[in-house]
Each structure stands twice: as C-alpha cells, then as structure tokens.
Design a protein around this motif. Structure first.
Motif, short mmCIF file in Angstrom:
data_model
loop_
_atom_site.label_atom_id
_atom_site.label_comp_id
_atom_site.label_asym_id
_atom_site.label_seq_id
_atom_site.Cartn_x
_atom_site.Cartn_y
_atom_site.Cartn_z
N TYR A 323 -68.06 -68.76 100.20
CA TYR A 323 -69.51 -68.51 99.56
C TYR A 323 -69.38 -68.91 98.10
CZ TYR A 323 -69.61 -65.67 104.31
OH TYR A 323 -69.39 -65.07 105.29
N SER A 324 -71.02 -69.78 98.12
CA SER A 324 -70.17 -70.72 96.42
C SER A 324 -71.84 -70.09 96.13
CB SER A 324 -70.07 -72.14 96.69
OG SER A 324 -70.40 -72.98 95.52
N LEU A 325 -71.91 -70.30 95.06
CA LEU A 325 -73.42 -69.69 94.56
C LEU A 325 -73.13 -70.91 93.31
CD1 LEU A 325 -75.80 -68.18 93.01
CD2 LEU A 325 -74.15 -66.94 91.25
N ALA A 326 -74.61 -71.65 93.86
CA ALA A 326 -74.92 -73.51 93.78
C ALA A 326 -75.98 -72.20 92.38
CB ALA A 326 -75.78 -74.13 94.44
N PRO A 327 -76.60 -72.22 91.14
CA PRO A 327 -77.71 -72.19 89.72
C PRO A 327 -79.08 -72.52 90.32
CG PRO A 327 -75.14 -72.70 88.65
CD PRO A 327 -75.40 -72.50 89.97
N PRO A 328 -80.21 -71.76 90.45
CA PRO A 328 -79.51 -70.03 89.86
C PRO A 328 -79.62 -69.44 90.99
CG PRO A 328 -81.84 -70.92 90.12
CD PRO A 328 -81.27 -72.11 90.64
#
Length: 409
Positions: A323-328
């Motif tokens: 799982y990858s957080l792409a801002p925001p």
C-alpha cells in the motif's frame, strides 16, 4: 365485382382466423401476464415462508464466478423480514436482519431491499474495489422443484440455488466450515494415481490434462465436500462435485470416477495475513534491508510505502499486497499473485511460487526486490503459534535459515 367479393371473403377469413387465435390463447392462458406474475409472487412468498430452518443460498458473485461460491442461510418471515447467516462471518451463530420483498420485474424477483451487512458484502464498494465484487442482492426466480429453487442473479447473470434446510443454520454452517478448513490446507498431487498439480485455492479447482482443455471451475463448499458451479468432463465422465474423505486425504467424485489425492499444508495461508515491518522481532535483517530498498525506491516516486504488507488473501485471489500513500490522502494498492502450496512429505513446509502481476503491479515494479527475496528463499518451514487456527506463523527459509518473517492475522 368478383374481385371485391373475393377480397371481402378474404377479410372475413382473416378476421375469423385472428379471433380463433385469440380464443386459443384465452384457452391456454386463462389469466393476463400481470395476473400470472402476481400468482407466481404469491407462490414463492408462501414457499419461502414455509421452511422453519430457512434456505441455503448457494451464492456466486461476479459474472465469471472469479471469487467462487459462498453459503448463506436465509430465514424468511411473513412480515418481510429476512434473517441472514453467512459462512464467512467471524461468528457463524450471529445473524443479520433486514427486509426483503418479491417484486414483479419481468417475472417474480427476490430483492433484499434494505442494507444487510452479510447479504450486501459482495455488492458493497471499497477503496480498492470501487465496483465491489459485482455481487447480487436481487434474484429472478427461475424454477422450483423438490425443495430446490433455481435463481438467476440480476447483475451477474449467474445461476444460483436455494435449498430447503432441515437442520439449524448453525449446525449446517459449522459442517461447511469444517470442510472448508480442511480443503483450504490442501492441494492435489494426483488424479486417479497420475501425477497432476491440482490447485484448490480461491474456491476454484484447476488442473491441466495433456491433450485436453485445462480445467478451471468455481466451486462452493458443502457439508460433505465441494459442489461445482458447472459440471466438468474428465476422461469422458461428467463430474458435478466431490466428497471429502479426511481419513484417506482424498476428494472423490460423486460417481466415484475421479479420486484426487491431497497433501495438506501446515496452516491456512488463504486468509488476511500481514507482515508488520515496524516490528523488528517479526522480520529478519535481510528482509528489513530489502524492505528499506523498495521503500526508498517508492519515495523516489513521491509516494510513501506503508509499513504493513498483506500476504495470503488479496483482492484478486492469493498473493502479496503493498500500500502506497500518494499525498495528501490517496492510498494505492499494488498486488502480485502467488501460489501457496504444501510440500509432499514435508508436513511443516510451505512453498511459495509466482503466478503473475496483479492489481497495479506494472506501476510498482520497483517493489520486485522484496518479492524476489521472498520467492528465492522458498520453501519455508512454518511454525504456527497454535496447532489449529493459528493467528501467528513464523516462516523460516529452508534455503537460508537467516531469512525469515512472521505473518499475523
């Protein structure tokens, strides 16, 4: 004048013929289409209410049955309240209630018209599955015979069945879950004594036969084994399902023509396991170093890799998920499909092999180093924290004892 007379006779003949056809239709159908549908609604309503223990619904979401089949038990009350039990519930003795109706929609249609946590599970969208799993909550009645009602999912078009239940929902689902647990640990190694690799994961049975089309068919668990969504043909015989023989570790077709020998895994990997990379007691140094490598590669894309890794069951079947957080706030999922299988003669070992790229993996191939690390160190010795239904398993490489990681539910 003669032409006019002939034309007049012809018109009279046609008029008589039309009237005759209408009379015949009236004799065949003594009621209008709407009256026949109303009668069908009344018939099915009475039938559903008539079962004290309810009905087993053999449910298949998605038009290609990619998720396999699932058992529901539904009790229908005359006040249009349905009580639903579900084999996938954390507690199969717990039910969820909501309303239902039988409506006219080109025929009699059963609809669960208010939200039910169990019945709408496969139709409820999520962040990673915005179209959900394309499950049905409306079903067109097709036929009824010998306490078996045939339905068609309005959305999926799948054929489903309801069977009159003669025991309590809890008793039935306990037996189903017992069979499910045993088969979830198993893979097939031989069919009628011939070596084959038989995959039973994801509620599908799949194997290849030289010179014939590959077999890949969805199934549902029963109290005695598995029932196939559609019959398969093997060696000229039509097979509709299999009975589980726990003593012999075999699946035997209902007609006895096919015997699948099984090997059993040390634990059920086809669950929602995860690896916590923040817990240094749960991963080896080598594992952590590979995680740091892919973490930094992900940062270079402007996204932050999350510290929890899914392994076992993922959205498209079985495999590993990141799982990858792409801002925001956008979370992207990247999955790679894997096959988890037991090893003949090694009851405490688990093999892990690649199947292929899954959800969004083509955009996250920089995660390959950690995936390759896991694959290159397989198979693994499994150490569950309990003999049955473990919640934590340590997997230690048989290739390099210094390569290991812990998975948790």
């Amino acid at each position: 004048m003669k032409k006019y007379i002939i034309k007049s006779f012809l018109l009279i003949f046609i008029s008589i013929l039309i009237t005759s056809c209408e009379d015949n239709e009236t004799r065949v159908f003594d009621t209008s289409p709407s009256e026949r549908i109303d009668a069908s609604i009344d018939q099915y309503s009475t039938l559903l209410n008539s079962s004290e223990n309810g009905w087993v619904l053999e449910y298949y979401p998605e038009s290609n049955q990619q998720f396999g089949g699932f058992n529901y038990v539904v009790k229908f009350e005359e006040n249009e309240v349905s009580t639903v039990f579900y084999e996938g519930a954390d507690d199969i003795t717990e039910s969820k209630s909501s309303t239902y109706d039988i409506i006219a929609y080109g025929g009699a249609v059963l609809t669960f018209n208010t939200y039910n946590e169990y019945m709408h599970e496969f139709a409820n969208p999520s962040g990673s599955l915005y179209q959900a799993k394309q499950g049905d909550y409306e079903f067109a009645f097709q036929s009824n015979e010998n306490d078996e009602i045939t339905l068609r999912g309005i959305k999926s078009g799948n054929t489903m069945r309801m069977l009159r239940l003669t025991e309590s929902p809890e008793e039935y689902l306990t037996k189903v879950n017992d069979v499910e647990y045993t088969i979830s640990l198993a893979s097939g190694i031989a069919v009628n004594g011939e070596d084959y690799s038989v995959n039973l994961a994801n509620r599908h049975i799949a194997f290849s036969i030289e010179g014939e089309e590959d077999i890949n068919m969805a199934y549902i668990f029963t109290t005695t084994g598995i029932k196939l969504y559609e019959p398969i043909t093997f060696d000229g015989n039509e097979v509709k399902g299999f009975t589980l023989d726990k003593t012999l570790n075999q699946l035997i077709s209902l007609d006895g023509t096919i015997v699948i020998d099984l090997i059993v895994a040390p634990f059920n990997v086809n669950q929602d396991w995860s690896i916590d990379t923040t817990d240094f007691s749960a991963i080896s140094v080598g594992f952590f170093n590979k995680y740091v490598e892919v973490y930094n590669a992900n940062i270079a894309l402007g996204e932050t890799l999350q510290r929890s890794i899914s392994i076992g069951t993922i959205s498209s079947g079985s495999g590993i998920g990141f799982y990858s957080l792409a801002p925001p706030t956008q979370i992207w999922t990247a999955e790679y499909n894997l096959a988890f299988s037991p090893i003949m003669g090694e009851s405490d070992q688990l093999a892990i092999s690649p199947v292929g790229e899954g959800l969004n993996w083509s955009y996250y191939r920089h995660l390959n180093p950690l995936l390759i690390y896991i694959l290159n160190n397989a198979p693994y010795i499994a150490e569950p924290n309990t003999p049955t239904n473990p919640t934590e398993v340590k997997l230690t490489s048989t290739v390099d004892a210094n390569a290991w990681f812990v998975i948790k539910l």
